[in-house]
Motif scaffolding. Structure first.
Motif, PDB file in Angstrom:
ATOM      1  N   SER A 352      26.726  35.124 -26.752  1.00 42.05           N
ATOM      2  CA  SER A 352      25.376  35.415 -26.262  1.00 42.05           C
ATOM      3  C   SER A 352      24.414  35.380 -27.426  1.00 42.05           C
ATOM      4  CB  SER A 352      25.347  36.795 -25.639  1.00 42.05           C
ATOM      5  OG  SER A 352      26.210  36.793 -24.556  1.00 42.05           O
ATOM      6  N   GLY A 353      23.319  34.707 -27.218  1.00 41.37           N
ATOM      7  CA  GLY A 353      22.380  34.547 -28.328  1.00 41.37           C
ATOM      8  C   GLY A 353      21.338  35.634 -28.363  1.00 41.37           C
ATOM      9  N   GLY A 354      21.482  36.642 -27.504  1.00 42.64           N
ATOM     10  CA  GLY A 354      20.454  37.678 -27.457  1.00 42.64           C
ATOM     11  C   GLY A 354      19.348  37.252 -26.507  1.00 42.64           C
ATOM     12  N   ARG A 355      18.403  38.154 -26.311  1.00 39.09           N
ATOM     13  CA  ARG A 355      17.366  37.865 -25.315  1.00 39.09           C
ATOM     14  C   ARG A 355      16.231  37.048 -25.886  1.00 39.09           C
ATOM     15  NH1 ARG A 355      17.574  43.482 -21.983  1.00 39.09           N
ATOM     16  NH2 ARG A 355      19.830  43.407 -21.832  1.00 39.09           N
ATOM     17  N   GLU A 356      15.667  36.230 -25.050  1.00 40.11           N
ATOM     18  CA  GLU A 356      14.503  35.433 -25.455  1.00 40.11           C
ATOM     19  C   GLU A 356      13.623  35.198 -24.230  1.00 40.11           C
ATOM     20  OE1 GLU A 356      15.927  31.497 -26.603  1.00 40.11           O
ATOM     21  OE2 GLU A 356      17.785  31.955 -25.554  1.00 40.11           O
ATOM     22  N   VAL A 357      12.440  34.678 -24.481  1.00 37.44           N
ATOM     23  CA  VAL A 357      11.527  34.418 -23.369  1.00 37.44           C
ATOM     24  C   VAL A 357      11.983  33.137 -22.683  1.00 37.44           C
ATOM     25  CG1 VAL A 357       9.136  34.010 -22.726  1.00 37.44           C
ATOM     26  CG2 VAL A 357       9.676  35.546 -24.620  1.00 37.44           C
ATOM     27  N   LEU A 358      12.246  33.226 -21.391  1.00 38.21           N
ATOM     28  CA  LEU A 358      12.824  32.071 -20.687  1.00 38.21           C
ATOM     29  C   LEU A 358      12.044  31.748 -19.421  1.00 38.21           C
ATOM     30  CD1 LEU A 358      16.595  33.086 -20.774  1.00 38.21           C
ATOM     31  CD2 LEU A 358      15.493  31.374 -22.220  1.00 38.21           C
ATOM     32  N   ASN A 359      12.121  30.465 -19.063  1.00 36.50           N
ATOM     33  CA  ASN A 359      11.603  30.034 -17.770  1.00 36.50           C
ATOM     34  C   ASN A 359      12.798  29.931 -16.836  1.00 36.50           C
ATOM     35  OD1 ASN A 359      11.128  28.190 -15.617  1.00 36.50           O
ATOM     36  ND2 ASN A 359       9.265  27.511 -16.672  1.00 36.50           N
ATOM     37  N   ILE A 360      12.774  30.695 -15.773  1.00 34.15           N
ATOM     38  CA  ILE A 360      13.964  30.790 -14.923  1.00 34.15           C
ATOM     39  C   ILE A 360      14.359  29.432 -14.328  1.00 34.15           C
ATOM     40  CG2 ILE A 360      12.810  31.411 -12.755  1.00 34.15           C
ATOM     41  CD1 ILE A 360      15.153  33.533 -12.524  1.00 34.15           C
ATOM     42  N   ASN A 361      13.341  28.605 -14.018  1.00 29.12           N
ATOM     43  CA  ASN A 361      13.664  27.295 -13.424  1.00 29.12           C
ATOM     44  C   ASN A 361      14.444  26.413 -14.395  1.00 29.12           C
ATOM     45  OD1 ASN A 361      12.481  27.845 -10.963  1.00 29.12           O
ATOM     46  ND2 ASN A 361      10.438  27.151 -11.635  1.00 29.12           N
ATOM     47  N   GLU A 362      14.048  26.454 -15.653  1.00 27.96           N
ATOM     48  CA  GLU A 362      14.759  25.621 -16.640  1.00 27.96           C
ATOM     49  C   GLU A 362      16.211  26.061 -16.786  1.00 27.96           C
ATOM     50  OE1 GLU A 362      12.456  25.760 -20.234  1.00 27.96           O
ATOM     51  OE2 GLU A 362      10.735  24.775 -19.260  1.00 27.96           O
ATOM     52  N   VAL A 363      16.423  27.380 -16.794  1.00 24.95           N
ATOM     53  CA  VAL A 363      17.798  27.883 -16.932  1.00 24.95           C
ATOM     54  C   VAL A 363      18.626  27.427 -15.728  1.00 24.95           C
ATOM     55  CG1 VAL A 363      19.234  29.936 -17.136  1.00 24.95           C
ATOM     56  CG2 VAL A 363      16.981  29.895 -18.207  1.00 24.95           C
ATOM     57  N   LEU A 364      18.035  27.532 -14.520  1.00 25.89           N
ATOM     58  CA  LEU A 364      18.808  27.179 -13.318  1.00 25.89           C
ATOM     59  C   LEU A 364      19.096  25.681 -13.249  1.00 25.89           C
ATOM     60  CD1 LEU A 364      17.353  29.644 -10.678  1.00 25.89           C
ATOM     61  CD2 LEU A 364      19.568  29.679 -11.787  1.00 25.89           C
ATOM     62  N   GLU A 365      18.177  24.858 -13.780  1.00 28.54           N
ATOM     63  CA  GLU A 365      18.460  23.411 -13.815  1.00 28.54           C
ATOM     64  C   GLU A 365      19.722  23.143 -14.632  1.00 28.54           C
ATOM     65  OE1 GLU A 365      14.780  21.679 -15.130  1.00 28.54           O
ATOM     66  OE2 GLU A 365      13.870  22.196 -13.197  1.00 28.54           O
ATOM     67  N   ASP A 366      19.848  23.829 -15.766  1.00 25.84           N
ATOM     68  CA  ASP A 366      21.055  23.684 -16.599  1.00 25.84           C
ATOM     69  C   ASP A 366      22.299  24.137 -15.850  1.00 25.84           C
ATOM     70  OD1 ASP A 366      19.681  22.639 -18.653  1.00 25.84           O
ATOM     71  OD2 ASP A 366      19.706  24.437 -19.926  1.00 25.84           O
ATOM     72  N   VAL A 367      22.151  25.252 -15.125  1.00 26.13           N
ATOM     73  CA  VAL A 367      23.307  25.779 -14.389  1.00 26.13           C
ATOM     74  C   VAL A 367      23.743  24.773 -13.325  1.00 26.13           C
ATOM     75  CG1 VAL A 367      24.116  27.623 -12.873  1.00 26.13           C
ATOM     76  CG2 VAL A 367      22.648  28.156 -14.803  1.00 26.13           C
ATOM     77  N   LEU A 368      22.763  24.141 -12.666  1.00 26.06           N
ATOM     78  CA  LEU A 368      23.095  23.160 -11.640  1.00 26.06           C
ATOM     79  C   LEU A 368      23.852  21.973 -12.247  1.00 26.06           C
ATOM     80  CD1 LEU A 368      21.551  24.796  -9.599  1.00 26.06           C
ATOM     81  CD2 LEU A 368      20.407  22.716  -8.847  1.00 26.06           C
ATOM     82  N   ALA A 369      23.475  21.606 -13.469  1.00 25.86           N
ATOM     83  CA  ALA A 369      24.181  20.521 -14.150  1.00 25.86           C
ATOM     84  C   ALA A 369      25.622  20.922 -14.415  1.00 25.86           C
ATOM     85  CB  ALA A 369      23.473  20.182 -15.451  1.00 25.86           C
ATOM     86  N   LEU A 370      25.802  22.203 -14.783  1.00 28.19           N
ATOM     87  CA  LEU A 370      27.167  22.703 -15.018  1.00 28.19           C
ATOM     88  C   LEU A 370      27.983  22.703 -13.733  1.00 28.19           C
ATOM     89  CD1 LEU A 370      26.755  25.812 -17.336  1.00 28.19           C
ATOM     90  CD2 LEU A 370      28.480  24.058 -17.630  1.00 28.19           C
ATOM     91  N   ALA A 371      27.328  23.024 -12.640  1.00 30.36           N
ATOM     92  CA  ALA A 371      28.036  23.142 -11.361  1.00 30.36           C
ATOM     93  C   ALA A 371      28.252  21.779 -10.713  1.00 30.36           C
ATOM     94  CB  ALA A 371      27.245  24.048 -10.420  1.00 30.36           C
ATOM     95  N   GLU A 372      27.644  20.755 -11.285  1.00 31.34           N
ATOM     96  CA  GLU A 372      27.674  19.424 -10.682  1.00 31.34           C
ATOM     97  C   GLU A 372      29.096  18.921 -10.451  1.00 31.34           C
ATOM     98  OE1 GLU A 372      24.917  16.737 -12.741  1.00 31.34           O
ATOM     99  OE2 GLU A 372      26.361  15.184 -12.154  1.00 31.34           O
ATOM    100  N   VAL A 373      29.963  19.212 -11.418  1.00 29.62           N
ATOM    101  CA  VAL A 373      31.345  18.751 -11.311  1.00 29.62           C
ATOM    102  C   VAL A 373      31.976  19.307 -10.052  1.00 29.62           C
ATOM    103  CG1 VAL A 373      33.604  18.777 -12.409  1.00 29.62           C
ATOM    104  CG2 VAL A 373      31.528  18.639 -13.808  1.00 29.62           C
ATOM    105  N   ASP A 374      31.933  20.633  -9.913  1.00 30.93           N
ATOM    106  CA  ASP A 374      32.495  21.288  -8.729  1.00 30.93           C
ATOM    107  C   ASP A 374      31.856  20.758  -7.468  1.00 30.93           C
ATOM    108  OD1 ASP A 374      34.319  22.841  -9.850  1.00 30.93           O
ATOM    109  OD2 ASP A 374      33.263  24.766  -9.581  1.00 30.93           O
ATOM    110  N   SER A 375      30.533  20.596  -7.560  1.00 28.08           N
ATOM    111  CA  SER A 375      29.780  20.155  -6.387  1.00 28.08           C
ATOM    112  C   SER A 375      30.288  18.800  -5.912  1.00 28.08           C
ATOM    113  CB  SER A 375      28.300  20.102  -6.766  1.00 28.08           C
ATOM    114  OG  SER A 375      27.591  19.308  -5.872  1.00 28.08           O
TER     115      SER A 375
END
Ligand code: ADP
Length: 504
Positions: A352-375
């Motif tokens: 964990s890199g610690g907390r930072e200011v994030l845009n939730i949409n950008e984080v979820l786009e990355d997560v969707l890319a990770l889930a793409e395989v399973d999908s």
């Protein structure tokens, strides 16, 4: 015991026995007890022993004269409060002034009138009685004050206009290491308690001169012993000038605070630990999907490589371009494989890199890319409805990815168990001042026995399931000042929603 009212003692001092007698006669029957002395030494001796309320003192005496006797009386604290009335034939105003200047209260000219002596004695006895009572009451009040001051837990120091110590209670002595007697009358700044803190010393000086009160949650003082102590400091101006300082020893409070901080850090480490274990477990499950997904591009790499080899055998000029095309395809496919593996690696391994200011949409786009395989393997699409203009959040990206990926994988699994392929819907939005995302599926929904303790660890309906995903997610969300909730999808299936506070 104090003598009763009216039975005060009066000391008559005169070297002339006839005069003494006349005085005796004059005051006899007036209700006072009478003592006599024939010279200065005897007068001082009797005054000290009997502490009369008043002395009628002849000025002109052989040896020590009346003025000298008076000076001795006033210099001794035990006899200083005795009222002295001079009796003298000297009527020049200079001796009168001198007599009053050295502490006498009155001056009666000889030869005296009986009535006058009686009237003046009465008046001065009365004043003296009141003064003694007042002094007694003052001492009582001071004692009472001191007792109160000594009983409080805070150190209290009184300062005058010039910044000199006027009082100091026992606790202030205990904190600073300075005895009250050594400080009273001294400049507070001389104690050098706030050694290096020039700004604070300055504010204290201003405060004594009638400035504004001050309050410091935590300052370090250097005690007389050289020990550095943390204290809370409060200074208030006094109506009559000067200030009152209140010092509270906060070492114990700080220690508790420190222990609390350590406990919090420990909890955070544990939370990260648990989150890491959970990522490893999810990572393991994802490995099969990755193997499958990576296999395809790698097969392509192999095939294209073979073609390239063949082309290399006969190097005709016109085929050179074709060869370059094939080679660039090899590179693209190899990069694709590398990207899949890279994503997987960074998800599992990245601390964990610690907390930072994030845009939730950008984080979820990355997560969707990770889930793409399973999908793709399960043929269940995942859609993101990204809310617009969402405020930023302050979060740990890896942990947030973990929560979202866990929810999406659970949702896909439930959909696939229900044997249909409705997409999993992920959406982001703002609600009640919180930045939210939710994951909605159209799977079988929750088994009732699971729903009750959904977020407790080791609750699972899956054969190989660890049942810690949701409990870790809950702990991560709460650690971020947010929360995670479940609600049944009215159209069948489950909805998990997460909320974060907005970062300002
Ligand atoms: P695991 O997935 O290892 O079982 P989780 O804590 O992620 O651990 O989930 C706990 C249990 O909650 C699951 O076993 C499952 O029964 C239930 N669950 C979680 N998400 C869903 C969902 N989207 N639909 C139906 N059941 C779910």
């Amino acid at each position: 015991m104090m003598p009763d009212r009216g039975s005060e003692q009066i000391l008559l001092v005169d070297d002339n026995p006839t005069n003494l007698q006349v005085l005796f006669k004059t005051l006899e029957g007036s209700g006072y007890r009478l003592l006599a002395a024939r010279d200065g030494e005897a007068a001082l001796y009797t005054a000290k022993r009997a502490r009369p309320a008043l002395i009628l003192l002849d000025v002109m005496m052989p040896g020590m004269d009346g003025f000298e006797v008076c000076e001795h009386l006033k210099a001794d604290p035990e006899t200083a409060d005795i009222a002295v009335i001079f009796l003298s034939a000297l009527t020049d105003s200079q001796s009168k002034v001198h007599g009053l200047a050295i502490g006498g209260v009155d001056y009666i000219a000889k030869p005296f009138q009986t009535d006058e002596v009686l009237a003046r004695v009465r008046t001065h006895i009365k004043i003296q009685r009141l003064e003694r009572a007042l002094a007694r009451r003052n001492t009582e009040l001071e004692d009472e004050n001191q007792q109160i001051l000594n009983a409080v837990e805070e150190g209290i120091v009184g300062l005058d206009l010039a910044g000199r110590v006027t009082s100091m209670n026992a606790q202030a002595s205990a904190i600073t290491g300075w005895a009250t007697a050594d400080c009273v009358g001294e400049l507070f700044s001389k104690l050098n308690l706030f050694a290096g803190d020039e700004a604070l010393n300055q504010s204290l000086a201003l405060l004594c001169e009638g400035g504004v009160g001050l309050r410091k949650e935590h300052v370090s003082i250097s005690a007389r012993t050289g020990q550095i102590l943390p204290v809370a400091l409060m200074g208030s101006p006094r109506a009559e000038g000067g200030a009152v300082l209140v010092l509270r020893d906060i070492s114990e409070w700080l220690q508790n605070q420190f222990a609390l901080e350590q406990a919090r850090e420990e909890m955070d480490t544990q939370r990260q630990h648990l989150a890491h274990i959970e990522r490893l477990s999810t990572g393991g499950e994802m490995a099969a999907g990755i193997a499958h997904e990576v296999n395809q591009p790698l097969t392509a790499v192999t095939n294209y490589s073979r073609v390239a080899q063949r082309l290399l055998l006969d190097l005709p000029e016109d085929r050179r371009q074709k060869m370059e095309e094939v080679l660039s395809k090899i590179i693209i496919q190899a990069e694709r494989a590398a990207a899949v593996i890279q994503r997987m690696r960074s998800y599992v391994k990245k601390p964990s890199g610690g907390r930072e200011v994030l845009n939730i949409n950008e984080v979820l786009e990355d997560v969707l890319a990770l889930a793409e395989v399973d999908s793709r393997v399960n043929a269940i699409p995942v859609h993101l409805n990204a809310g617009e203009n969402l405020p930023p959040i302050f979060a740990d990206e890896v942990q947030l990815q973990q929560v979202a990926l866990n929810l999406i994988r659970n949702a896909m699994e439930s959909t696939s168990n229900a044997e249909h392929s409705n997409p999993v819907e992920v959406s982001t939005y703002l609600q009640g001042g919180m930045v939210c995302f939710k994951v909605k599926d159209f799977g079988a929904g929750l088994a009732p026995e699971i729903e009750e303790q959904l977020f407790s660890p080791f609750v699972t309906s899956k054969e190989g399931g660890m049942g810690i995903g949701l409990s870790v997610s809950k702990s991560i969300m709460q650690g971020h000042g947010g929360d995670i909730r479940f609600q049944a999808n009215p159209e069948g299936g489950a909805i998990f929603s997460c909320e974060f506070p907005v970062h300002h």
